[in-house]
Design an enzyme around this catalytic site. Structure first.
Site, short mmCIF file in Angstrom:
data_model
loop_
_atom_site.label_atom_id
_atom_site.label_comp_id
_atom_site.label_asym_id
_atom_site.label_seq_id
_atom_site.Cartn_x
_atom_site.Cartn_y
_atom_site.Cartn_z
N GLY A 58 0.78 -1.22 0.00
CA GLY A 58 0.00 0.00 0.00
C GLY A 58 0.82 1.28 0.00
CG HIS A 59 4.07 3.83 1.95
ND1 HIS A 59 5.34 4.27 1.69
CD2 HIS A 59 3.44 4.86 2.57
CE1 HIS A 59 5.50 5.49 2.16
NE2 HIS A 59 4.35 5.87 2.70
CG PHE A 60 2.92 5.25 -2.30
CD1 PHE A 60 1.76 5.68 -1.68
CD2 PHE A 60 4.13 5.83 -1.92
CE1 PHE A 60 1.79 6.70 -0.72
CE2 PHE A 60 4.17 6.82 -0.96
CZ PHE A 60 3.01 7.26 -0.36
CB ILE A 65 8.45 5.12 -1.10
CG1 ILE A 65 8.69 5.56 -2.55
CG2 ILE A 65 9.28 5.98 -0.13
CD1 ILE A 65 8.25 6.97 -2.85
#
Length: 159
Positions: free
Chosen positions: A57-59, A64
């Protein structure tokens, strides 16, 4: 009883880290300690891989590593330094202690950390009184500073 353990080994592998730090997957953010000078400084690292859950989810499509996790890794490294400076490598005492954040200051993020990076934590003791420790330092990738911070923590009894 507070004492100084100047004759500690300087490198610790994951099996040693697991005996001192209470953190476990997915929050253990230190893979190896590569330098340790009791009451002075520590250098550790975490290998960042694409398999980290956080990258879901990041990203998506642009992974990152979150800055807050970089700071957490620095805190875990500082906690290892504080604990071993006081009690040496003692897994039995480690079961009775926990390190809590008190403050996080002067945080700066400079360069994104991505899969494939070896994230190094370089910390030194700024102040120490009893169970209160203040450390400062940088997180680096390939010798370049990616983040910096000052952290204050206390060592407490674990319930």
């Amino acid at each position: 009883m507070e004492q100084s353990h100047q004759n500690l080994q300087s490198q610790f592998f994951i099996e040693h880290i697991l005996q001192i730090l209470p953190h476990r997957y997915p929050m253990l953010l230190v893979d190896r300690i590569i330098e340790l000078q009791a009451n002075k400084k520590i250098v550790a690292y975490k290998n960042i891989t694409f398999n980290e859950d956080v990258f879901n989810g990041h990203f998506p499509n642009k992974p990152i590593f979150p800055g807050v996790l970089i700071v957490e890794g620095m805190a875990q490294t500082g906690g290892f330094l504080a604990f071993t400076s006081l009690w040496g490598f003692d897994p039995e005492i480690a079961k009775t202690k926990i390190v809590y954040f008190m403050t996080i200051d002067k945080v700066k993020f400079r360069i994104p950390v991505t899969p494939g990076d070896r994230l190094e934590y370089h910390l030194e003791v700024l102040k120490h009184k009893g169970m209160i420790w203040q450390v400062g330092g940088t997180a680096q990738v390939d010798g370049k500073v990616v983040a910096e911070a000052e952290l204050k923590a206390m060592i407490a009894e674990r319930d």
